[in-house]
Scaffold this active site. Sequence first.
Site, mmCIF file in Angstrom:
data_model
loop_
_atom_site.group_PDB
_atom_site.id
_atom_site.type_symbol
_atom_site.label_atom_id
_atom_site.label_comp_id
_atom_site.label_asym_id
_atom_site.label_seq_id
_atom_site.Cartn_x
_atom_site.Cartn_y
_atom_site.Cartn_z
ATOM 1 N N LYS A 285 0.793 -1.224 0.000
ATOM 2 C CA LYS A 285 0.000 0.000 0.000
ATOM 3 C C LYS A 285 0.832 1.284 0.000
ATOM 4 O O LYS A 285 0.352 2.324 -0.449
ATOM 5 C CB LYS A 285 -0.967 -0.002 1.182
ATOM 6 C CG LYS A 285 -2.024 -1.091 1.080
ATOM 7 C CD LYS A 285 -3.036 -1.005 2.192
ATOM 8 C CE LYS A 285 -4.111 -2.068 2.015
ATOM 9 N NZ LYS A 285 -5.205 -1.927 2.982
ATOM 10 N N ASP B 209 -10.037 2.316 2.027
ATOM 11 C CA ASP B 209 -9.975 1.785 3.392
ATOM 12 C C ASP B 209 -10.463 2.835 4.384
ATOM 13 O O ASP B 209 -11.210 2.531 5.316
ATOM 14 C CB ASP B 209 -8.538 1.395 3.758
ATOM 15 C CG ASP B 209 -8.053 0.173 3.023
ATOM 16 O OD1 ASP B 209 -8.884 -0.693 2.684
ATOM 17 O OD2 ASP B 209 -6.834 0.069 2.786
ATOM 18 N N MET C 66 -2.689 0.273 6.233
ATOM 19 C CA MET C 66 -4.049 0.193 6.763
ATOM 20 C C MET C 66 -4.154 0.903 8.100
ATOM 21 O O MET C 66 -5.179 1.500 8.431
ATOM 22 C CB MET C 66 -4.464 -1.271 6.910
ATOM 23 C CG MET C 66 -5.917 -1.456 7.298
ATOM 24 S SD MET C 66 -7.019 -0.876 5.986
ATOM 25 C CE MET C 66 -8.617 -1.204 6.709
#
Length: 275
Positions: free
Chosen positions: A69, A105, A132
């Site tokens: 990510k 997210d 995250m």
Amino acid sequence: MPILNKDMTLCISLSARPSNNGTRFHNYLYDQLGLNWIYKAFAPTDLAQAIAGVRGLGIRGCAVSMPYKEDVIALVDVMDPSAKAIDSVNTIVNDAGRLTAYNTDYTAIEQLLERNAVPAGFCVLLKGAGGMAKATAAALRDAGFKDVTIIARNEAAGRALADLYGFAWRADLGTGPDAAADMIINVTPVGMAGGPDAESLSFPAEAVEAAKVVFDVVALPPETPLIKAARAAGKKVITGAEVATIQALEQFVLYTGIRPTDQQVRDAEAFVRAQ
């Protein structure tokens, strides 16, 4: 699912440990909406080459999961504010070779905190410091949470995340009062199916017992060891499967420009759970 053909639009996901959840969710909705699209999960051996393939092959959309990510940021052309604000990407949209990065997210965490009416005055322990965790910390901050402690063994990453959002940092959970909070949130791979800690609890039993809300962002399995322990203790739980549904829905909308009905989304969720 339509028969493969030259006019089909392809979307993919990139993850170190791919699951069928996103694949089944997207493909179910493509079928229900009569779209000549298909979705496929991959575990890339070379991230840069994989993203070059997205660009060069005209792949419309690309979901990005742990541990890519943050690494993927250098490989895209445009950072949407949703990704730029937290330096974390979970979605890439390809418009004629121009790759724009998003983060859905954050949207999922934001919606679940609101949907579950979690009081902003809660004391929170957030375990993890990756992409995250950034989305989760940002959503907590923006929802008005102030008493938040980041638990991360990597001091540089943990302190940076805590400082970014005005939270505290500790290297480990500790014991006694230090291990207690109104809400505990796991944003690490502990408890993830297929991983080395698949059977482990991300928080000790005493932390689960002290919490009012237990939140695990791990989506596979739907019932992680932490969620099972929390249910057994009678706690309110928020699951990674819920996160996955919301973020996947927002990805679907970004890719296709179509927002399915609530019933279609519920049916897609049921299809995923039936696997």
